[in-house]
Design a protein around this motif. Structure first.
Motif, PDB file in Angstrom:
ATOM      1  N   LEU A  12       1.090  -1.489  -0.059  1.00 20.78           N
ATOM      2  CA  LEU A  12      -0.405  -0.354  -0.605  1.00 20.78           C
ATOM      3  C   LEU A  12       0.279   1.217   0.056  1.00 20.78           C
ATOM      4  N   LEU A  13       1.479   1.509   0.832  1.00 14.81           N
ATOM      5  CA  LEU A  13       3.032   2.436   0.499  1.00 14.81           C
ATOM      6  C   LEU A  13       3.859   2.326  -0.580  1.00 14.81           C
ATOM      7  N   THR A  14       4.013   1.755  -0.572  1.00 14.70           N
ATOM      8  CA  THR A  14       4.729   1.866  -1.991  1.00 14.70           C
ATOM      9  C   THR A  14       3.995   2.353  -3.724  1.00 14.70           C
ATOM     10  N   ILE A  15       3.143   1.810  -3.229  1.00 17.15           N
ATOM     11  CA  ILE A  15       1.798   2.212  -4.740  1.00 17.15           C
ATOM     12  C   ILE A  15       1.208   3.338  -4.570  1.00 17.15           C
ATOM     13  N   GLY A  16       1.053   3.657  -3.015  1.00 18.47           N
ATOM     14  CA  GLY A  16       0.645   5.507  -2.826  1.00 18.47           C
ATOM     15  C   GLY A  16       1.417   5.756  -2.848  1.00 18.47           C
ATOM     16  N   ILE A  17       2.469   5.814  -3.004  1.00 15.77           N
ATOM     17  CA  ILE A  17       4.185   7.053  -2.990  1.00 15.77           C
ATOM     18  C   ILE A  17       3.837   7.116  -4.670  1.00 15.77           C
ATOM     19  N   SER A  18       3.590   5.459  -5.637  1.00 11.07           N
ATOM     20  CA  SER A  18       4.163   5.549  -6.616  1.00 11.07           C
ATOM     21  C   SER A  18       2.769   6.658  -7.081  1.00 11.07           C
ATOM     22  N   GLY A  19       1.838   6.366  -7.323  1.00 11.99           N
ATOM     23  CA  GLY A  19       0.993   7.228  -7.052  1.00 11.99           C
ATOM     24  C   GLY A  19       0.354   9.382  -6.849  1.00 11.99           C
ATOM     25  N   LEU A  20       1.370   9.152  -5.895  1.00 15.38           N
ATOM     26  CA  LEU A  20       1.186  10.496  -5.377  1.00 15.38           C
ATOM     27  C   LEU A  20       2.579  11.409  -6.329  1.00 15.38           C
ATOM     28  N   SER A  21       3.354  10.524  -6.593  1.00 16.18           N
ATOM     29  CA  SER A  21       4.427  10.626  -7.260  1.00 16.18           C
ATOM     30  C   SER A  21       3.608  10.914  -8.597  1.00 16.18           C
ATOM     31  N   ILE A  22       3.128  10.594  -9.428  1.00 16.76           N
ATOM     32  CA  ILE A  22       2.454  11.166 -10.701  1.00 16.76           C
ATOM     33  C   ILE A  22       1.669  12.548 -10.362  1.00 16.76           C
ATOM     34  N   LEU A  23       1.184  12.105  -9.842  1.00 13.48           N
ATOM     35  CA  LEU A  23       0.551  13.847  -8.904  1.00 13.48           C
ATOM     36  C   LEU A  23       1.297  14.746  -8.908  1.00 13.48           C
ATOM     37  N   ALA A  24       2.962  14.759  -8.421  1.00 19.80           N
ATOM     38  CA  ALA A  24       3.380  15.314  -8.051  1.00 19.80           C
ATOM     39  C   ALA A  24       3.937  15.892 -10.094  1.00 19.80           C
ATOM     40  N   GLY A  25       4.221  14.820 -10.126  1.00 27.75           N
ATOM     41  CA  GLY A  25       4.986  15.119 -11.459  1.00 27.75           C
ATOM     42  C   GLY A  25       3.909  15.697 -12.774  1.00 27.75           C
ATOM     43  N   LEU A  26       2.279  15.437 -12.602  1.00 29.18           N
ATOM     44  CA  LEU A  26       1.868  16.354 -13.198  1.00 29.18           C
ATOM     45  C   LEU A  26       1.996  17.622 -12.939  1.00 29.18           C
ATOM     46  N   PHE A  27       1.906  18.258 -11.148  1.00 34.42           N
ATOM     47  CA  PHE A  27       1.520  19.373 -11.593  1.00 34.42           C
ATOM     48  C   PHE A  27       2.758  20.320 -11.643  1.00 34.42           C
ATOM     49  N   PHE A  28       3.610  19.516 -11.241  1.00 30.33           N
ATOM     50  CA  PHE A  28       5.709  20.196 -12.211  1.00 30.33           C
ATOM     51  C   PHE A  28       5.192  20.287 -13.343  1.00 30.33           C
ATOM     52  N   ILE A  29       4.602  19.230 -14.168  1.00 29.70           N
ATOM     53  CA  ILE A  29       5.504  19.605 -16.072  1.00 29.70           C
ATOM     54  C   ILE A  29       3.744  20.758 -16.333  1.00 29.70           C
ATOM     55  N   LYS A  30       3.586  20.593 -15.758  1.00 31.34           N
ATOM     56  CA  LYS A  30       2.233  22.050 -15.975  1.00 31.34           C
ATOM     57  C   LYS A  30       2.396  23.573 -15.102  1.00 31.34           C
ATOM     58  N   LYS A  31       3.380  23.528 -14.388  1.00 28.41           N
ATOM     59  CA  LYS A  31       4.119  24.696 -14.081  1.00 28.41           C
ATOM     60  C   LYS A  31       5.326  25.079 -14.888  1.00 28.41           C
ATOM     61  N   GLY A  32       5.574  23.485 -15.644  1.00 32.32           N
ATOM     62  CA  GLY A  32       6.910  24.158 -16.293  1.00 32.32           C
ATOM     63  C   GLY A  32       8.343  23.691 -15.438  1.00 32.32           C
ATOM     64  N   ARG A  33       8.297  22.524 -14.701  1.00 29.23           N
ATOM     65  CA  ARG A  33       9.564  22.082 -13.516  1.00 29.23           C
ATOM     66  C   ARG A  33      10.315  20.920 -14.440  1.00 29.23           C
ATOM     67  N   ARG A  34      10.560  21.462 -15.347  1.00 29.31           N
ATOM     68  CA  ARG A  34      10.710  19.824 -15.892  1.00 29.31           C
ATOM     69  C   ARG A  34      11.832  18.768 -14.868  1.00 29.31           C
ATOM     70  N   GLU A  35      12.209  19.231 -14.496  1.00 27.28           N
ATOM     71  CA  GLU A  35      13.313  18.881 -13.932  1.00 27.28           C
ATOM     72  C   GLU A  35      12.657  17.749 -12.701  1.00 27.28           C
TER      73      GLU A  35
END
Length: 138
Positions: A12-35
């Protein structure tokens, strides 16, 4: 706490972190924060792979349990859609990451939204399956 419960919680922890990381990645790309986007998506991939390893270990060590609760039809729909999309998502994720790492961003941009959506569905339904098995399996 049993080994089965520990593997469940780690899963549960690992798949949760994975899903939250996807959400963070989507947020960052929308803000132009590619790295930061790149780091988030690589993090999501690493934790998804850890999840798969834990899942395989758990299923090798412990027999699968059956859902016997009151919402069997809904449970089976969630389980089957989760399983099918998880299988589909693996090559999608590999292709999406490969495009990004090779710098073919035109192709990456076309497939990435599909991959992210499927990934989030699989992560969410993984938690939902756990909920069914732990709380509604009576």
């Amino acid at each position: 706490m049993s080994g089965y419960e520990i593997l469940n919680y780690l899963s549960l922890l690992t798949i949760g972190i994975s899903g939250l990381s996807i959400l963070a990645g989507l947020f960052f790309i929308k803000k132009g924060r590619r790295e930061l986007h790149k780091k988030s998506m690589i993090n999501a991939s690493v934790f998804a792979l850890i999840f798969v390893a834990l899942y395989v270990i758990k299923n090798l060590l412990f027999p699968a349990s059956k859902y016997e609760g009151p919402y069997r039809g809904l449970f089976l729909f969630v389980l089957w859609s989760h399983t099918a999309l998880a299988i589909i998502n693996f090559p999608l994720a590999v292709i999406t990451l490969r495009y990004a790492l090779k710098g073919t961003f035109d192709r990456h941009r076309k497939i990435a939204p599909i991959t992210a959506g499927v990934w989030l569905y699989v992560a969410f339904t993984g938690w939902l399956i756990y909920f069914f098995m732990q709380w509604l399996n009576r």
